[in-house]
Scaffold this motif. Structure first.
Motif, PDB file in Angstrom:
ATOM      1  N   LEU A  28       0.811  -1.214   0.000  1.00  0.00           N
ATOM      2  CA  LEU A  28       0.000   0.000   0.000  1.00  0.00           C
ATOM      3  C   LEU A  28       0.849   1.269   0.000  1.00  0.00           C
ATOM      4  CD1 LEU A  28      -2.713  -1.076   2.598  1.00  0.00           C
ATOM      5  CD2 LEU A  28      -2.991  -0.911   0.129  1.00  0.00           C
ATOM      6  N   GLU A  29       2.194   1.109   0.085  1.00  0.00           N
ATOM      7  CA  GLU A  29       3.109   2.259   0.155  1.00  0.00           C
ATOM      8  C   GLU A  29       2.699   3.192   1.290  1.00  0.00           C
ATOM      9  OE1 GLU A  29       4.697   3.289  -4.114  1.00  0.00           O
ATOM     10  OE2 GLU A  29       2.497   3.173  -4.160  1.00  0.00           O
ATOM     11  N   PHE A  30       2.437   2.589   2.439  1.00  0.00           N
ATOM     12  CA  PHE A  30       1.883   3.342   3.565  1.00  0.00           C
ATOM     13  C   PHE A  30       2.846   4.409   4.054  1.00  0.00           C
ATOM     14  CE2 PHE A  30       1.267   3.596   8.258  1.00  0.00           C
ATOM     15  CZ  PHE A  30       0.061   4.278   8.239  1.00  0.00           C
ATOM     16  N   ARG A  31       4.135   4.083   4.196  1.00  0.00           N
ATOM     17  CA  ARG A  31       5.093   5.065   4.718  1.00  0.00           C
ATOM     18  C   ARG A  31       5.248   6.237   3.757  1.00  0.00           C
ATOM     19  NH1 ARG A  31       5.050   4.191   9.972  1.00  0.00           N
ATOM     20  NH2 ARG A  31       5.218   1.960  10.412  1.00  0.00           N
ATOM     21  N   LYS A  32       5.226   5.980   2.451  1.00  0.00           N
ATOM     22  CA  LYS A  32       5.303   7.080   1.491  1.00  0.00           C
ATOM     23  C   LYS A  32       4.057   7.952   1.571  1.00  0.00           C
ATOM     24  CE  LYS A  32       8.171   4.713  -1.967  1.00  0.00           C
ATOM     25  NZ  LYS A  32       8.218   4.238  -3.374  1.00  0.00           N
ATOM     26  N   ALA A  33       2.909   7.313   1.821  1.00  0.00           N
ATOM     27  CA  ALA A  33       1.660   8.071   1.880  1.00  0.00           C
ATOM     28  C   ALA A  33       1.640   9.057   3.043  1.00  0.00           C
ATOM     29  CB  ALA A  33       0.474   7.120   1.987  1.00  0.00           C
ATOM     30  N   LEU A  34       2.521   8.866   4.031  1.00  0.00           N
ATOM     31  CA  LEU A  34       2.559   9.764   5.186  1.00  0.00           C
ATOM     32  C   LEU A  34       3.436  10.990   4.944  1.00  0.00           C
ATOM     33  CD1 LEU A  34       2.846   7.172   8.114  1.00  0.00           C
ATOM     34  CD2 LEU A  34       0.789   8.252   7.189  1.00  0.00           C
ATOM     35  N   SER A  35       3.900  11.174   3.702  1.00  0.00           N
ATOM     36  CA  SER A  35       4.805  12.301   3.413  1.00  0.00           C
ATOM     37  C   SER A  35       4.198  13.668   3.738  1.00  0.00           C
ATOM     38  CB  SER A  35       5.255  12.244   1.952  1.00  0.00           C
ATOM     39  OG  SER A  35       4.139  12.265   1.085  1.00  0.00           O
ATOM     40  N   PRO A  36       2.876  13.920   3.532  1.00  0.00           N
ATOM     41  CA  PRO A  36       2.343  15.231   3.939  1.00  0.00           C
ATOM     42  C   PRO A  36       2.504  15.499   5.428  1.00  0.00           C
ATOM     43  CG  PRO A  36       0.806  14.128   2.448  1.00  0.00           C
ATOM     44  CD  PRO A  36       1.855  13.123   2.802  1.00  0.00           C
ATOM     45  N   LEU A  37       2.420  14.446   6.245  1.00  0.00           N
ATOM     46  CA  LEU A  37       2.654  14.614   7.682  1.00  0.00           C
ATOM     47  C   LEU A  37       4.123  14.906   7.950  1.00  0.00           C
ATOM     48  CD1 LEU A  37       0.534  11.897   9.514  1.00  0.00           C
ATOM     49  CD2 LEU A  37       0.616  14.311  10.057  1.00  0.00           C
ATOM     50  N   ARG A  38       4.999  14.152   7.292  1.00  0.00           N
ATOM     51  CA  ARG A  38       6.437  14.319   7.544  1.00  0.00           C
ATOM     52  C   ARG A  38       6.887  15.734   7.190  1.00  0.00           C
ATOM     53  NH1 ARG A  38       9.974  10.412   8.552  1.00  0.00           N
ATOM     54  NH2 ARG A  38       8.479   8.820   7.870  1.00  0.00           N
ATOM     55  N   GLU A  39       6.277  16.329   6.158  1.00  0.00           N
ATOM     56  CA  GLU A  39       6.669  17.682   5.756  1.00  0.00           C
ATOM     57  C   GLU A  39       6.330  18.719   6.813  1.00  0.00           C
ATOM     58  OE1 GLU A  39       4.519  18.158   2.184  1.00  0.00           O
ATOM     59  OE2 GLU A  39       5.767  16.760   1.008  1.00  0.00           O
ATOM     60  N   ARG A  40       5.365  18.426   7.684  1.00  0.00           N
ATOM     61  CA  ARG A  40       4.931  19.408   8.684  1.00  0.00           C
ATOM     62  C   ARG A  40       5.530  19.158  10.065  1.00  0.00           C
ATOM     63  NH1 ARG A  40       0.335  22.608   7.513  1.00  0.00           N
ATOM     64  NH2 ARG A  40      -0.346  22.352   5.364  1.00  0.00           N
ATOM     65  N   LEU A  41       6.371  18.153  10.206  1.00  0.00           N
ATOM     66  CA  LEU A  41       6.973  17.866  11.505  1.00  0.00           C
ATOM     67  C   LEU A  41       8.002  18.930  11.856  1.00  0.00           C
ATOM     68  CD1 LEU A  41       7.411  14.005  11.185  1.00  0.00           C
ATOM     69  CD2 LEU A  41       5.740  15.213  12.575  1.00  0.00           C
ATOM     70  N   GLY A  42       8.160  19.166  13.162  1.00  0.00           N
ATOM     71  CA  GLY A  42       9.081  20.196  13.603  1.00  0.00           C
ATOM     72  C   GLY A  42      10.512  19.739  13.754  1.00  0.00           C
ATOM     73  N   GLY A  43      10.745  18.447  13.974  1.00  0.00           N
ATOM     74  CA  GLY A  43      12.106  18.002  14.216  1.00  0.00           C
ATOM     75  C   GLY A  43      12.248  16.492  14.210  1.00  0.00           C
ATOM     76  N   GLU A  44      13.418  16.055  14.696  1.00  0.00           N
ATOM     77  CA  GLU A  44      13.780  14.636  14.648  1.00  0.00           C
ATOM     78  C   GLU A  44      12.881  13.776  15.525  1.00  0.00           C
ATOM     79  OE1 GLU A  44      17.674  11.795  15.683  1.00  0.00           O
ATOM     80  OE2 GLU A  44      17.829  13.990  15.772  1.00  0.00           O
ATOM     81  N   LEU A  45      12.458  14.289  16.668  1.00  0.00           N
ATOM     82  CA  LEU A  45      11.633  13.490  17.573  1.00  0.00           C
ATOM     83  C   LEU A  45      10.292  13.164  16.923  1.00  0.00           C
ATOM     84  CD1 LEU A  45      12.332  15.259  20.988  1.00  0.00           C
ATOM     85  CD2 LEU A  45      13.484  13.301  19.966  1.00  0.00           C
ATOM     86  N   GLY A  46       9.712  14.128  16.206  1.00  0.00           N
ATOM     87  CA  GLY A  46       8.463  13.872  15.501  1.00  0.00           C
ATOM     88  C   GLY A  46       8.646  12.848  14.400  1.00  0.00           C
ATOM     89  N   ALA A  47       9.794  12.921  13.684  1.00  0.00           N
ATOM     90  CA  ALA A  47      10.064  11.943  12.630  1.00  0.00           C
ATOM     91  C   ALA A  47      10.208  10.533  13.211  1.00  0.00           C
ATOM     92  CB  ALA A  47      11.336  12.336  11.879  1.00  0.00           C
ATOM     93  N   LEU A  48      10.859  10.414  14.365  1.00  0.00           N
ATOM     94  CA  LEU A  48      10.976   9.105  15.004  1.00  0.00           C
ATOM     95  C   LEU A  48       9.602   8.584  15.430  1.00  0.00           C
ATOM     96  CD1 LEU A  48      14.162   9.676  17.207  1.00  0.00           C
ATOM     97  CD2 LEU A  48      13.969   8.245  15.165  1.00  0.00           C
ATOM     98  N   ALA A  49       8.745   9.480  15.941  1.00  0.00           N
ATOM     99  CA  ALA A  49       7.399   9.067  16.330  1.00  0.00           C
ATOM    100  C   ALA A  49       6.611   8.592  15.118  1.00  0.00           C
ATOM    101  CB  ALA A  49       6.672  10.226  17.016  1.00  0.00           C
ATOM    102  N   LEU A  50       6.775   9.269  13.980  1.00  0.00           N
ATOM    103  CA  LEU A  50       6.077   8.851  12.762  1.00  0.00           C
ATOM    104  C   LEU A  50       6.595   7.512  12.266  1.00  0.00           C
ATOM    105  CD1 LEU A  50       3.959   9.736  10.683  1.00  0.00           C
ATOM    106  CD2 LEU A  50       5.807  10.800   9.377  1.00  0.00           C
ATOM    107  N   ASP A  51       7.918   7.291  12.365  1.00  0.00           N
ATOM    108  CA  ASP A  51       8.481   6.002  11.937  1.00  0.00           C
ATOM    109  C   ASP A  51       8.011   4.855  12.823  1.00  0.00           C
ATOM    110  OD1 ASP A  51       9.825   7.266   9.908  1.00  0.00           O
ATOM    111  OD2 ASP A  51      11.693   7.496  11.041  1.00  0.00           O
ATOM    112  N   ARG A  52       7.786   5.138  14.111  1.00  0.00           N
ATOM    113  CA  ARG A  52       7.322   4.084  15.031  1.00  0.00           C
ATOM    114  C   ARG A  52       5.821   3.841  14.916  1.00  0.00           C
ATOM    115  NH1 ARG A  52      10.905   6.753  18.860  1.00  0.00           N
ATOM    116  NH2 ARG A  52       9.127   7.990  19.536  1.00  0.00           N
ATOM    117  N   LEU A  53       5.117   4.717  14.230  1.00  0.00           N
ATOM    118  CA  LEU A  53       3.661   4.670  14.218  1.00  0.00           C
ATOM    119  C   LEU A  53       3.153   3.353  13.629  1.00  0.00           C
ATOM    120  CD1 LEU A  53       1.322   6.572  14.969  1.00  0.00           C
ATOM    121  CD2 LEU A  53       1.244   7.259  12.577  1.00  0.00           C
TER     122      LEU A  53
END
Length: 784
Positions: A11-36
């Motif tokens: 389903l290319e789920f991680r790629k589909a989350l790119s709009p969220l990744r673009e709005r993250l403030g920093g590394e901690l948010g990116a790690l939280a998104l990767d663990r999601l």
């Protein structure tokens, strides 16, 4: 809900989350998104939804807590620190920044009454002792002198040695014999030692030790004998400083590692907050919505778009499940018409919703309760495993049939493809019937007519098709629920130049086999397209009606406002007319015969008594307000010079200059007044104290203020500022009384002058002029 990594990849789920990744403030948010990952069960999903809702409410009410989301992760540093036992000053700075952010968020959420945010806050521990301990690390990463008494002592000794070395070097640099040997007249600092740069030809004659050749090779860094002992002392002290710093860093590292678990929890909480802030940004900025949740099996997507397509996506409405009356949806249509995109959109939005995220859809979207999602999408032919396309599909479907339950969602693309059409269609029908009998929520795409006929004739199975523009011979990518689609293969072949004789022969083959069902499907598609067009027109009409209704309401509010303005102006005009009538009646009374005047005066006396009664009531109410203000004074209130106070029951605010005999002298603007202490109350207001120029006293003595002022014939706006300024100057010039000449007229200026005098605290009393003083045309003002 369970989703295997292979399904997420399909389903290319991680790629589909790119709009969220673009709005993250920093590394901690990116790690939280990767663990999601999807929530484990419906209760877990509900908690995630509640947390996002409470965070959005907090942002609306008071904004985010003051912390920077652009923080690096520090827990990866701990593995190396456990081996070496030490974190550098820069690394400890990163730890302190994380602790400070966690503290600010913890304090910011302290007053949040929401249970989900309170549970999140409890995961943040108190780092106050560690933050205090790490305060000895300066912003450059260097340890401050106060890190330990010994470090301060060592650094003080180092600075003393450096000062001594500079003084000694200064004597050398001023020695003509030494100066001629130097390449540069500067003192060099290399590897913790003071050196001089000596020309190559003077190396053997210079009184000192060669240390290092310069980069050019034309000169040599040499240590003068006069600086040898100082340099040796510097070297020893430098080693002592390094050793002491190592001991301090070891101790600080030990304290940090003891809180590793709490720091990991803090990173996760801050990452979740960063992720939720990004979600809120998509809701506000891109129109995403948080879908409604249902405990029933099923889903309804309204205006759904694939996240990766952004605004280019054609919104689709798709539903399937217990609430819809069917658990299986078969989607048909031409190749490249968007069937696979619909399946991936359903899968991706379902996973996003179960991760507690908003989705690109419109209100009315609802997601049900599921235990797993399975998918077989795309061509997975494997040369390495020597599997054909059909075999690869079969292998996946066998696994799905083994694991899928009544609570599962199954997504099947091109069901029955890759083998003989008749056998493939029969197998596809059997697979759908097995999943339907098991109660799975199934969405499948196909080209096979037998599967379309199965969908049309089987209870609990619904059809849908991708719309195709027959005139342009191009797909529109719109999904039509309840309508089976045509393949349109012959029409597309004609567009690409297929010979007519080939097309005619193909049409004959279809006619020989019977195409009534295909023609019926085509007719249904055309009718559905016409209905959709009518529905769109109706929606346009509804929107236009709503726009006109809103415009009507706005116009009504505008007219109401204009009416209120007109009535207010009329009231003001009526008041002016009444004032003029009152003045005219008084003038008539003065012109009447003496007898009539006496009778009129008796009636006027009754009005005066009524006015005195009203004024007496006003005075009583003012006295009660003064009493309440005085009674509410705090016990600690004390009147002392320099304190700002307010005279109870008035707007006078001043600064106490002196206190004597139970009275306080105040400076309030340009006035200096004396007030009994019991009439003073504390205030938060600021006093306006006029600062006199250096020669103010001389100017005051020299100023000559007349005993009267003439404002007769002026309008109120021009006259009253002049009267107020005049009374202020007359009072400061020590006049006991003055006269304001306002004329008889309609009495407007007289009333305004009397109202002003009643407000001024330094006015003792005022009265109309007596016989020989001007009568009703003047007011005599006496000062305190």
């Amino acid at each position: 809900m369970r989703a295997d990594p292979s399904v997420l990849e399909l389903l290319e789920f991680r790629k589909a989350l790119s709009p969220l990744r673009e709005r993250l403030g920093g590394e901690l948010g990116a790690l939280a998104l990767d663990r999601l990952a999807p929530a484990e069960d419906f209760a877990h999903l509900s908690r995630r939804a509640d947390l996002l809702k409470e965070w959005q409410d907090l942002l609306d009410a008071q904004g985010a807590p003051q912390w920077s989301a652009d923080l690096p992760a520090v827990t990866p540093l701990f593995e190396g620190a456990r081996r070496s036992g030490i974190l550098s000053g820069g690394e400890l700075l990163m730890v302190r920044a994380l602790m400070g952010a966690a503290k600010r968020v913890r304090d910011g959420l302290a007053d949040a009454p929401n249970p989900a945010l309170e549970a999140l806050r409890r995961r943040l521990r108190d780092f106050a002792p560690e933050i205090e301990a790490l305060s000895v690390v300066e912003d450059t990463g260097r340890l401050a002198d106060r890190a330990s008494p010994k470090l301060a002592q060592i650094r003080e000794a180092l600075e003393s040695l450096k000062r001594s070395g500079r003084r000694t070097a200064e004597r050398l640099l001023n020695d003509p014999n030494v100066l001629n040997m130097l390449q540069e007249r500067t003192l060099a600092w290399r590897d913790g030692r003071f050196l001089l740069l000596v020309r190559q030809e003077y190396v053997n004659r210079f009184p000192g030790l060669a240390v290092e050749r310069s980069s050019s090779g034309n000169s040599v860094y040499m240590e003068p004998r006069m600086l040898s002992s100082i340099n040796n002392g510097l070297l020893m002290r430098t080693h002592e400083e390094r050793d002491e710093e190592q001991l301090i860093l070891l101790d600080l590292t030990r304290k940090v590692l003891a809180r590793a678990g709490a720091l990991d929890a803090a990173e996760r909480v801050l990452g979740e907050l960063d992720l939720m802030t990004a979600c809120d940004g998509l809701v506000r900025g891109r129109g995403w919505i948080v879908p409604a949740l249902s405990r029933k099996r099923g889903l309804r997507l309204v205006g759904a778009r694939h996240p990766m397509l952004k605004d280019a996506a054609v919104p689709v409405d798709v539903s399937c499940g217990e609430d819809e009356g069917f658990s299986t949806l078969v989607v048909t249509g031409p190749n490249t018409g968007g069937k696979t995109v619909v399946l991936k959109t359903v899968g991706v939005l379902l996973l996003m919703a179960w991760c507690g995220l908003p989705v690109p859809a419109r209100d009315g979207t609802r997601i049900g309760s599921f235990d797993a999602v399975f998918a077989d999408i795309g061509d997975e032919q494997s040369i390495e495993q020597n599997l054909s396309t059909f075999s690869a599909h079969l292998r996946k479907i066998v696994g799905i049939l083994r694991d899928a339950t009544r609570q599962s969602v199954v997504l099947l693309d091109e069901l029955g493809a890759g083998t003989d059409p008749q056998e493939g269609a029969a197998l596809g029908t059997a697979i759908l019937e097995t999943l339907r009998g098991r109660g799975c929520t199934t969405l499948a795409t196909t080209h096979h007519n037998p599967i379309k006929q199965y969908a049309l004739t089987t209870p609990g199975v619904e059809t849908a098709s991708m719309e195709f523009d027959a005139e342009r011979l191009a797909p529109t990518y719109r999904l039509l629920m309840g309508v089976p689609g045509k393949s349109n293969a012959l029409a597309i072949a004609r567009r690409y130049g297929m010979p007519e004789e080939v097309l005619n022969r193909a049409q004959g083959e279809l006619a020989a086999r019977g195409v009534s069902a295909e023609e019926l499907m085509g007719e249904l598609v055309e009718r559905r397209a016409a209905l959709d067009q009518a529905e769109r027109s109706f929606q346009e009409t509804v929107r236009e009606t709503e726009r006109l209704r809103q415009a009507y309401q706005d116009r009504v509010r505008e007219i109401d406002g204009q009416r209120d303005s007109i009535m207010e102006a009329a009231d003001r005009r009526a008041e002016q007319l009444l004032s003029r009538a009152e003045a005219a009646s008084k003038g008539m009374i003065r012109d009447l015969e003496e007898t009539v005047k006496m009778r009129a005066s008796q009636g006027l006396e009754g009005r005066r008594q009524e006015i005195r009664r009203i004024r007496s009531g006003i005075d009583r109410r003012r006295d009660r307000r003064v009493e309440r203000e005085i009674a509410s004074r705090p016990a600690s209130f004390s009147v002392e010079p320099g304190v700002t106070v307010q005279v109870a029951g008035s707007g006078i605010v001043g600064v106490v200059e002196s206190v004597k005999n139970g009275r306080a002298a105040l400076m309030a603007g340009p006035m200096r007044v004396e007030v009994p202490l019991e009439q003073l109350a504390p205030t938060e207001k600021k006093a306006r104290v006029a600062v006199p120029p250096p020669n103010a006293e001389a100017m005051s003595r020299a100023e000559t203020v007349p005993s009267s002022i003439m404002v007769r014939g002026m309008d109120v706006g021009t006259a009253m500022p002049l009267v107020e300024g005049y009374l202020d100057r007359a009072y400061r010039a020590n006049h006991t009384s003055v006269t304001v000449i306002h004329g008889r007229g309609e009495g407007i200026l007289r009333r305004e002058v009397h109202a002003l005098c009643s407000r001024l605290k330094y006015v003792k009393d005022f009265r109309l002029g007596g016989e020989g003083e001007g009568g009703f045309g003047v007011t005599v003002v006496s000062f305190r």
